[in-house]
Design a protein around this motif. Structure first.
Motif, PDB file in Angstrom:
ATOM      1  N   GLY A   1       0.904  -1.321  -0.202  1.00 54.60           N
ATOM      2  CA  GLY A   1       0.069   0.089   0.230  1.00 54.60           C
ATOM      3  C   GLY A   1       0.773   1.125  -0.050  1.00 54.60           C
ATOM      4  O   GLY A   1       0.626   2.288  -0.552  1.00 54.60           O
ATOM      5  N   ALA A   2       1.892   1.225   0.837  1.00 54.23           N
ATOM      6  CA  ALA A   2       2.938   2.505   0.820  1.00 54.23           C
ATOM      7  C   ALA A   2       3.230   2.683  -0.208  1.00 54.23           C
ATOM      8  O   ALA A   2       3.483   3.845  -0.991  1.00 54.23           O
ATOM      9  N   GLY A   3       3.936   1.448  -1.168  1.00 54.44           N
ATOM     10  CA  GLY A   3       4.303   1.752  -2.605  1.00 54.44           C
ATOM     11  C   GLY A   3       3.528   2.326  -3.662  1.00 54.44           C
ATOM     12  O   GLY A   3       3.665   3.116  -4.457  1.00 54.44           O
ATOM     13  N   LEU A   4       2.438   1.805  -3.576  1.00 53.52           N
ATOM     14  CA  LEU A   4       1.093   2.238  -4.417  1.00 53.52           C
ATOM     15  C   LEU A   4       1.084   3.733  -4.211  1.00 53.52           C
ATOM     16  O   LEU A   4       0.660   4.659  -5.263  1.00 53.52           O
ATOM     17  N   ALA A   5       0.819   4.242  -2.902  1.00 53.88           N
ATOM     18  CA  ALA A   5       0.658   5.500  -2.169  1.00 53.88           C
ATOM     19  C   ALA A   5       1.712   6.441  -3.082  1.00 53.88           C
ATOM     20  O   ALA A   5       1.212   7.722  -3.551  1.00 53.88           O
ATOM     21  N   MET A   6       2.895   6.002  -3.083  1.00 53.94           N
ATOM     22  CA  MET A   6       4.252   6.516  -3.578  1.00 53.94           C
ATOM     23  C   MET A   6       4.171   6.772  -4.965  1.00 53.94           C
ATOM     24  O   MET A   6       4.676   7.664  -5.863  1.00 53.94           O
ATOM     25  N   THR A   7       3.353   5.953  -5.776  1.00 57.38           N
ATOM     26  CA  THR A   7       3.034   6.009  -7.120  1.00 57.38           C
ATOM     27  C   THR A   7       1.933   6.679  -7.746  1.00 57.38           C
ATOM     28  O   THR A   7       1.546   6.853  -8.783  1.00 57.38           O
ATOM     29  N   GLY A   8       1.254   7.458  -6.503  1.00 60.75           N
ATOM     30  CA  GLY A   8      -0.123   8.094  -7.202  1.00 60.75           C
ATOM     31  C   GLY A   8      -1.417   7.546  -6.798  1.00 60.75           C
ATOM     32  O   GLY A   8      -2.435   8.279  -6.968  1.00 60.75           O
ATOM     33  N   TYR A   9      -1.468   6.186  -6.436  1.00 61.57           N
ATOM     34  CA  TYR A   9      -2.563   5.673  -6.001  1.00 61.57           C
ATOM     35  C   TYR A   9      -3.034   5.851  -4.732  1.00 61.57           C
ATOM     36  O   TYR A   9      -2.401   6.572  -3.824  1.00 61.57           O
ATOM     37  N   ILE A  10      -4.353   5.616  -4.482  1.00 56.84           N
ATOM     38  CA  ILE A  10      -5.125   6.095  -2.963  1.00 56.84           C
ATOM     39  C   ILE A  10      -5.342   4.548  -2.819  1.00 56.84           C
ATOM     40  O   ILE A  10      -6.364   3.945  -2.966  1.00 56.84           O
ATOM     41  N   PRO A  11      -4.352   3.845  -1.945  1.00 57.20           N
ATOM     42  CA  PRO A  11      -4.629   2.598  -1.405  1.00 57.20           C
ATOM     43  C   PRO A  11      -5.743   2.335  -0.316  1.00 57.20           C
ATOM     44  O   PRO A  11      -5.613   3.234   0.515  1.00 57.20           O
ATOM     45  N   VAL A  12      -6.457   1.223  -0.583  1.00 52.83           N
ATOM     46  CA  VAL A  12      -7.389   1.320   0.632  1.00 52.83           C
ATOM     47  C   VAL A  12      -7.226  -0.439   1.163  1.00 52.83           C
ATOM     48  O   VAL A  12      -7.289  -1.390   0.220  1.00 52.83           O
ATOM     49  N   ILE A  13      -7.062  -0.657   2.292  1.00 57.55           N
ATOM     50  CA  ILE A  13      -6.455  -1.840   2.970  1.00 57.55           C
ATOM     51  C   ILE A  13      -7.855  -2.496   3.636  1.00 57.55           C
ATOM     52  O   ILE A  13      -8.281  -1.577   4.682  1.00 57.55           O
ATOM     53  N   TYR A  14      -8.169  -3.598   3.416  1.00 52.79           N
ATOM     54  CA  TYR A  14      -9.235  -4.271   4.006  1.00 52.79           C
ATOM     55  C   TYR A  14      -8.896  -5.471   4.524  1.00 52.79           C
ATOM     56  O   TYR A  14      -8.453  -6.245   4.009  1.00 52.79           O
ATOM     57  N   THR A  15      -9.141  -5.650   5.824  1.00 52.64           N
ATOM     58  CA  THR A  15      -9.220  -7.029   6.680  1.00 52.64           C
ATOM     59  C   THR A  15      -9.562  -6.893   8.056  1.00 52.64           C
ATOM     60  O   THR A  15     -10.089  -5.826   8.354  1.00 52.64           O
ATOM     61  N   ILE A  16      -9.584  -7.930   8.676  1.00 51.97           N
ATOM     62  CA  ILE A  16     -10.160  -8.025  10.155  1.00 51.97           C
ATOM     63  C   ILE A  16      -9.190  -7.204  11.082  1.00 51.97           C
ATOM     64  O   ILE A  16      -8.009  -6.983  10.869  1.00 51.97           O
ATOM     65  N   ALA A  17      -9.926  -6.366  11.770  1.00 50.86           N
ATOM     66  CA  ALA A  17      -9.243  -5.114  12.565  1.00 50.86           C
ATOM     67  C   ALA A  17      -7.900  -5.781  13.291  1.00 50.86           C
ATOM     68  O   ALA A  17      -6.989  -4.941  13.215  1.00 50.86           O
ATOM     69  N   PRO A  18      -7.694  -6.670  13.962  1.00 55.89           N
ATOM     70  CA  PRO A  18      -6.395  -6.799  14.669  1.00 55.89           C
ATOM     71  C   PRO A  18      -5.484  -7.188  13.749  1.00 55.89           C
ATOM     72  O   PRO A  18      -4.255  -6.930  14.048  1.00 55.89           O
ATOM     73  N   PHE A  19      -5.777  -7.787  12.575  1.00 54.31           N
ATOM     74  CA  PHE A  19      -4.754  -7.933  11.711  1.00 54.31           C
ATOM     75  C   PHE A  19      -4.343  -7.103  10.780  1.00 54.31           C
ATOM     76  O   PHE A  19      -3.030  -7.082  10.267  1.00 54.31           O
ATOM     77  N   VAL A  20      -4.937  -5.710  10.599  1.00 49.60           N
ATOM     78  CA  VAL A  20      -4.304  -4.721  10.060  1.00 49.60           C
ATOM     79  C   VAL A  20      -3.867  -3.907  10.859  1.00 49.60           C
ATOM     80  O   VAL A  20      -3.325  -2.694  10.670  1.00 49.60           O
ATOM     81  N   THR A  21      -3.928  -3.677  12.309  1.00 50.68           N
ATOM     82  CA  THR A  21      -3.696  -2.829  13.334  1.00 50.68           C
ATOM     83  C   THR A  21      -2.298  -3.301  14.125  1.00 50.68           C
ATOM     84  O   THR A  21      -1.229  -3.228  13.687  1.00 50.68           O
ATOM     85  N   SER A  22      -2.672  -4.267  15.049  1.00 52.82           N
ATOM     86  CA  SER A  22      -1.646  -4.987  16.143  1.00 52.82           C
ATOM     87  C   SER A  22      -0.530  -5.682  15.238  1.00 52.82           C
ATOM     88  O   SER A  22       0.581  -5.605  15.723  1.00 52.82           O
ATOM     89  N   ARG A  23      -1.134  -6.621  14.449  1.00 54.33           N
ATOM     90  CA  ARG A  23      -0.321  -7.164  13.395  1.00 54.33           C
ATOM     91  C   ARG A  23       0.717  -6.510  12.732  1.00 54.33           C
ATOM     92  O   ARG A  23       1.842  -6.776  12.559  1.00 54.33           O
ATOM     93  N   CYS A  24       0.433  -5.355  12.159  1.00 51.65           N
ATOM     94  CA  CYS A  24       1.106  -4.401  11.269  1.00 51.65           C
ATOM     95  C   CYS A  24       1.556  -3.161  11.890  1.00 51.65           C
ATOM     96  O   CYS A  24       2.053  -2.159  11.118  1.00 51.65           O
ATOM     97  N   TYR A  25       1.807  -3.017  13.089  1.00 46.81           N
ATOM     98  CA  TYR A  25       2.048  -1.784  14.004  1.00 46.81           C
ATOM     99  C   TYR A  25       3.152  -1.090  13.256  1.00 46.81           C
ATOM    100  O   TYR A  25       3.337  -0.060  12.996  1.00 46.81           O
ATOM    101  N   GLU A  26       4.432  -2.106  13.019  1.00 47.84           N
ATOM    102  CA  GLU A  26       5.630  -1.312  12.792  1.00 47.84           C
ATOM    103  C   GLU A  26       5.418  -0.838  11.114  1.00 47.84           C
ATOM    104  O   GLU A  26       6.209   0.196  10.840  1.00 47.84           O
TER     105      GLU A  26
END
Length: 276
Positions: free
Chosen positions: A55-80
């Protein structure tokens, strides 16, 4: 709420070709209509940390990335990854965490999400929003698309009903459901239903409480909270989140800066794991 998100991203993707949806191996049938209109879709599988970096890479190339998954897997798992890849670089990515709180109750603590508000709101350059109903999911997504920062939108799983609001949706502002006095009930996310029940019980005892949906936890509506501290005798905050670091903590942190006679009661999950 999930269906509302699917509808709004499908509608907006027809006009905005920069929207790019990333899924964490969930909601494939939910996005069938979306995928009919665009090729901007990637199922990243159970590789959520990589999904944030993609998503970060897509944002750097001009896209608006939208990331969808279960809440703990998109937050606590991906904190760093959220901290370094998104916030540190001040990129614009919209994170959708579905099944927040105890929505996935039967799957136990691995799927419960009671710390997501707490950890994400500590990071710079990101908004934290918890819509209260399906209508607000659509409004929050529209606002997030127009916002310059990344936004984490925390939603429920299914079956939420819509509430009538007295003012329009805006990130950083409260939303009033019912005007009142003496007691102010401030809710966030799907707990608006329980907050409304509390309002009705108080009404039976001749208390005309004010009911507010604080969908925007970061940034908070500081102007409204300052008025609440002056006007009301009791503030009750309600959230499907740990009592540590969530809406109640955010309000308490702000109120600690002022001299106020208002008492503040925080209703949320206790400090512990719950197996259902």
């Amino acid at each position: 709420m999930r269906n509302s998100f699917s509808r709004i991203i499908t509608d907006l993707s027809k006009k905005n070709k920069k929207i790019f949806l990333l899924s964490g191996d969930i909601g494939n049938n939910l996005f069938n209509d979306y995928k009919k209109n665009t090729n901007n879709f990637l199922n990243c599988g159970v590789a959520e940390q990589s999904m944030i970096s993609i998503g970060a890479g897509l944002a750097m190339t001009g896209y608006i990335p939208v990331i969808y998954t279960i809440a703990p897997f998109v937050t606590s798992r991906c904190y760093e990854q959220i901290k370094v890849d998104l916030c540190y670089q001040n990129l614009k990515v919209i994170l959708i965490g579905t099944g927040s709180g105890y929505s996935y109750s039967h799957l136990g603590p691995t799927h419960h999400s009671l710390e997501d508000i707490s950890i994400i709101r500590t990071l710079p350059n990101i908004n934290v929003v918890a819509p209260c109903d399906p209508d607000e999911v659509a409004e929050a997504f529209r606002e997030a698309l127009d916002n310059k920062k990344s936004t984490y939108i925390r939603i429920g799983k299914k079956g939420e009903k819509n509430f009538k609001k007295l003012n329009s949706f805006k990130i950083g502002k409260h939303r009033k459901i019912i005007k009142g006095n003496k007691i102010c009930i401030i809710s966030t996310g799907v707990m608006i239903t329980e907050a409304y029940k509390l309002h009705e019980k108080l009404k039976l005892n001749n208390f005309n409480s004010e009911l507010v949906n604080m969908h925007s936890i970061k940034p908070l509506d500081y102007n409204y909270l300052q008025n609440v501290a002056k006007k009301f005798e009791l503030i009750i905050s309600i959230e499907e989140h740990s009592r540590i670091g969530g809406l109640g903590s955010s309000i308490a942190e702000f109120l600690s800066q002022f001299k106020t006679h208002a008492k503040h009661v925080i209703i949320g999950a206790e400090d512990g794991f719950i197996s259902v």
